[in-house]
Design an enzyme around this catalytic site. Structure first.
Site, PDB file in Angstrom:
ATOM      1  CB  SER A 239      -9.779  -6.877  -2.711  1.00 49.79           C
ATOM      2  OG  SER A 239      -9.789  -5.923  -1.663  1.00 49.79           O
ATOM      3  CB  CYS A 240      -4.587  -6.960  -1.036  1.00 53.00           C
ATOM      4  SG  CYS A 240      -4.011  -5.392  -1.727  1.00 53.00           S
ATOM      5  N   GLY A 241      -4.992  -5.540   1.318  1.00 56.38           N
ATOM      6  CA  GLY A 241      -5.033  -4.559   2.388  1.00 56.38           C
ATOM      7  C   GLY A 241      -5.084  -3.129   1.884  1.00 56.38           C
ATOM      8  CD1 TRP A 268      -9.550  -4.369   6.040  1.00 55.75           C
ATOM      9  CD2 TRP A 268     -11.043  -5.295   4.657  1.00 55.75           C
ATOM     10  NE1 TRP A 268     -10.606  -4.802   6.804  1.00 55.75           N
ATOM     11  CE2 TRP A 268     -11.537  -5.382   5.979  1.00 55.75           C
ATOM     12  CE3 TRP A 268     -11.823  -5.807   3.627  1.00 55.75           C
ATOM     13  CZ2 TRP A 268     -12.763  -5.968   6.296  1.00 55.75           C
ATOM     14  CZ3 TRP A 268     -13.039  -6.391   3.927  1.00 55.75           C
ATOM     15  CH2 TRP A 268     -13.493  -6.465   5.240  1.00 55.75           C
TER      16      TRP A 268
END
Length: 289
Positions: A239-241, A268
């Site tokens: 996952s990330c932004g 996110w």
């Protein structure tokens, strides 16, 4: 290729020697955050690797959602890839300006859609320019191709699946955002988002996988991932932004032979913008010995 290097990453020397081959497609997948103060389209127009096609991750995306650059339907992707002259059988080399920022996302996207021979250019366009390699400003035009998709939907995590993963602990969560954003010590760059991370997540900031835009060796990648508390014998969701830099972790995992991994596409941008998703602040919980 050296046994200590990722089989998915190619050198500038190799790419320059292959330019012009009929089965080669080079994609400029540059993408920048506002804080980076770079314009991907303007840089492409000013000079790109000869024959490179501009691949805009915001355009070839699912436009039915408010989330940024989420994975499109396989039919739409196939249509757009074919329009650019790309087939699933081509050798595809993806690069971005920085070297290892946005290109792994397009590497992942093409692989998820069924392309088998997809690679990332080590060092990116910045490295290519620094070495004085050839550039062109002409926009290439390839004959339309047929891209036959084989979408591996099982490797893409939705919000509902992510909820289950967080509550059950069925997969390890690797978050590619910065340590400050992960710990809620820094605000999110997008307005209206809560700060912090998902319960149980480990922090693997995207920048730790490269040195000056060049991908680390396999032993270094392994050490980096294990130091963050990720067990490479167990499944991982990245996952990330907004789903871009999560693919850097995916690239590292796949390079190490770890194939039991998925990517949370909403990342996110989705999780942090809701008021019904659990969030933890502060650094990650120490790994048990």
């Amino acid at each position: 290729m050296s046994e200590t290097k990722s089989r998915f990453v190619v050198s500038a020397d190799w790419l320059q020697a292959e330019l012009g081959k009929p089965d080669l497609r080079v994609l400029d997948a540059s993408f920048y955050l506002p804080a980076q103060k770079r314009d991907a389209d303007a840089e492409y127009a000013a000079g790109h690797i000869p024959g490179a096609i501009r691949f805009d991750q915001d355009k070839i995306a699912d436009h039915s959602t408010s989330l940024p650059h989420t994975i499109p339907s396989s039919d739409y992707f196939a249509t757009e890839a074919g329009r650019l002259g790309i087939s699933e059988n081509d050798r595809i080399v993806v690069y971005d300006g920085i070297g290892l920022f946005a290109s792994p996302r397009v590497w992942w996207l093409f692989r998820m859609m069924g392309a088998k021979n997809v690679f990332v250019l080590d060092g990116g366009l910045d490295g290519w320019k620094a070495e004085g390699r050839p550039l062109e400003t002409t926009v290439p035009s390839y004959s339309p191709a047929r891209f036959t998709p084989d979408f591996d939907e099982s490797r893409v995590v939705t919000l509902d699946t992510m909820r289950d993963i967080v509550s059950s602990g069925a997969m390890q969560i690797a978050d590619a955002r910065s340590a400050g954003r992960f710990a809620a010590a820094e605000p999110e760059p997008r307005a209206g988002m809560r700060s912090g991370h998902m319960p149980g997540a480990r922090n693997l900031p995207s920048g730790v996988f490269a040195n000056q835009g060049r991908f680390k060796s396999l032993p270094e990648l392994r050490q980096t991932i294990e130091d963050a508390g990720i067990d490479l014998s167990k499944p991982v969701v990245t996952s990330c932004g907004s789903g871009i830099t999560a693919a850097i972790i995916t690239l590292a995992l796949e390079s190490l032979g770890h194939h039991d991994n998925k990517l949370y596409d909403g990342s996110w941008s989705e999780w942090g913008s809701r008021d019904d998703t659990p969030i933890v602040t502060g650094p990650p919980t120490p790994v048990k010995a």
